[in-house]
Design a protein around this motif. Structure first.
Motif, PDB file in Angstrom:
ATOM      1  N   ARG A 196       1.030  -1.159   0.024  1.00 57.70           N
ATOM      2  CA  ARG A 196       0.050  -0.043   0.107  1.00 57.70           C
ATOM      3  C   ARG A 196       0.650   1.217  -0.137  1.00 57.70           C
ATOM      4  NH1 ARG A 196      -2.881   1.046   4.457  1.00 57.70           N
ATOM      5  NH2 ARG A 196      -4.965   1.594   3.218  1.00 57.70           N
ATOM      6  N   GLU A 197       0.526   2.213  -0.979  1.00 56.49           N
ATOM      7  CA  GLU A 197       1.338   3.591  -1.010  1.00 56.49           C
ATOM      8  C   GLU A 197       0.523   4.450  -1.355  1.00 56.49           C
ATOM      9  OE1 GLU A 197       5.230   4.883  -3.650  1.00 56.49           O
ATOM     10  OE2 GLU A 197       3.917   3.153  -4.082  1.00 56.49           O
ATOM     11  N   ARG A 389      -4.131   6.598  -4.088  1.00 59.14           N
ATOM     12  CA  ARG A 389      -3.657   5.459  -3.512  1.00 59.14           C
ATOM     13  C   ARG A 389      -3.165   4.352  -4.392  1.00 59.14           C
ATOM     14  NH1 ARG A 389      -4.461   6.063   2.320  1.00 59.14           N
ATOM     15  NH2 ARG A 389      -5.336   8.483   2.338  1.00 59.14           N
TER      16      ARG A 389
END
Length: 467
Positions: A196-197, A389
């Motif tokens: 997740r970034e 996201r």
């Protein structure tokens, strides 16, 4: 209740630990366990559906400004959904699953697994092995015999490389130890289960009352399961396929519920222009092609973020994406099982490789991918957090989780285990494709939907536009 598996998953998704208590499990397995295997496949199914259901409940509560409702995970619904393609009937006809040349083959030094469900992969496999293609009306049995004879004299890893070089799909069957020592196995083990970034601080685009608009550029099972789940939960999902390689009709009948389907040639000027118009109003893009395959169309996560700030981009790959020598290769659940040691762990007493009781890497990763999208939407629209996201998952990393991190310890659920009959979680829907017998959705929460708003239509039947 045994919560460790989904508590760890929920933490990986960035969820509030207190919400784990909202999950209610209904264990089933009489007269026999659901999803029986040596590896903890039942726990994989429970955990991935649990966090997806919880993410759905959280997202619904966020949109309604209400408390998070209880999520329900029923072993029967999970087991049936994880084998949905096997239960599908189209006007009484069973769906086609694996093609004759998609199987294990004995080699001079072991075993190899091939995947030839798509015509172009089948043709490349035969070309790599020097076996004449009998054509659509030819003798497929004779072709299989010729493949078997050719492979019997070759080393499995030599076949792997030769078929890959020809653009086909084959992997040597490895033990878990050999995979752990392989550069790709080592690289995958170092990845997070759910990557997740946050790419920027852009505000998310406003949502219509009907829900987020999702562009679905995925194929086969895992990605389409994720977007089928998003469609269940109110998203407007538009599946995009290339005109020259549309999805198989039966696969689409299984995973096309709730979606619209269109054909778009991204290599053409008009196709690209139409895609950009769709992107300008989208909230989520889900991709499931070989890593890098869509980059030439400007569809990497960062390029999408530049053109549509505030987007959620969810990417699925087979072998790990940017890491390791195999990161950019094509792959499918059955091939990852073979390479990673799962086929050996589930092998037969006579030494033949085996398989999980479901395409569990596909289905489990699909529900995790949907959960990652839902959590991203919740974070974006909660307390003004915003931000484009980016979520990344891979079948190989899910396989590592199953083999090395997921507990198969006895459960501590109060009460007697309930019976399991898959018929209890099958229903019929009549639509443009005929009468479909199909699995009901396993993702459920109080007040949530119990079925899709629309049945699947023919592949490519819809216009490339938002309503």
């Amino acid at each position: 209740m045994e919560q460790r598996s989904w508590a760890r998953l929920w933490a990986a998704l960035g969820g509030d630990p207190a919400l784990v208590e909202h999950v209610r499990l209904v264990p089933r397995g009489l007269p026999a366990p659901v999803l029986p295997a040596r590896l903890p496949v039942r726990e994989l199914g429970r955990a991935t559906v649990a966090v997806c259901a919880l993410a759905a409940a959280e997202w619904a509560a966020r949109r309604a400004g209400a408390p998070v409702p209880a999520a329900r995970v029923d072993d029967g619904a999970v087991a049936t959904a994880f084998t949905s393609e096997r239960h599908l009937r189209v006007d009484g006809r069973p769906a086609a699953t694996f093609a004759p040349l998609s199987r294990f083959w004995r080699t001079a030094d072991g075993w190899v697994r091939t995947h030839a469900n798509y015509p172009h992969h089948r043709a490349r496999l035969l070309t790599a092995l020097g076996v004449p293609d009998p054509g659509d009306d030819g003798d497929e049995g004779a072709a299989a015999d010729a493949v078997a004879a050719e492979l019997a004299d070759r080393r499995a890893e030599d076949v792997e490389e030769a078929v890959y070089a020809a653009g086909g799909l084959a992997v040597a069957v490895r033990t878990p130890e050999r995979w752990a020592a392989h550069p790709q196995g080592t690289a995958v083990a170092g990845l997070p289960l759910v990557g997740r970034e946050r790419l920027d601080d852009a505000p998310p685009p406003p949502l219509p009352p009907s829900g987020p608009r999702v562009l679905d550029l995925t194929r086969v099972i895992a990605g389409p399961v994720a977007t089928r789940t998003l469609a269940l939960l109110g998203a407007d999902v538009l599946r995009i396929d290339p005109p020259d390689m549309p999805e198989s009709a039966d696969a689409h009948a299984d995973t096309g519920f709730g979606k619209r389907s269109t054909l778009l040639d991204l290599a053409s000027r008009s196709g690209r222009a139409t895609f950009e118009e769709l992107l300008a109003e989208a909230h989520v893009v889900v991709t499931g092609y070989r890593p890098g395959a869509l980059d030439r169309f400007g569809l990497s996560a960062r390029e999408l973020a530049e053109r549509r700030p505030g987007l959620v981009v969810a990417e699925l790959n087979a072998w790990g994406g940017a890491v390791g020598p195999w990161g950019g290769r094509r792959g499918f659940d059955s091939l990852v099982q073979a390479a990673s040691g799962i086929a050996v762990a589930e092998g037969k007493e006579d030494g033949r490789p085996g398989a999980l009781p479901a395409q569990a890497l596909d289905h489990g990763t699909g529900y995790l991918l949907a959960a990652a999208v839902l959590r991203s939407l919740t974070e974006q629209h909660g307390d003004g957090d915003g931000g484009t996201r980016h979520a990344r998952l891979s079948l190989a990393r899910t396989a590592h989780w199953l083999q090395h991190e997921l507990s198969g310890a006895p459960e501590t659920v109060a009460g007697a285990r309930e019976p399991y009959d898959p018929a209890d979680w099958l229903t019929e829907t009549v639509g443009p494709l005929g009468r479909l017998r199909h699995a009901v959705p396993p993702v459920a929460y109080e007040g949530g939907p119990d079925g899709w708003a629309r049945p699947p239509g023919p592949v490519g039947a819809d216009r490339p536009e938002w309503p």
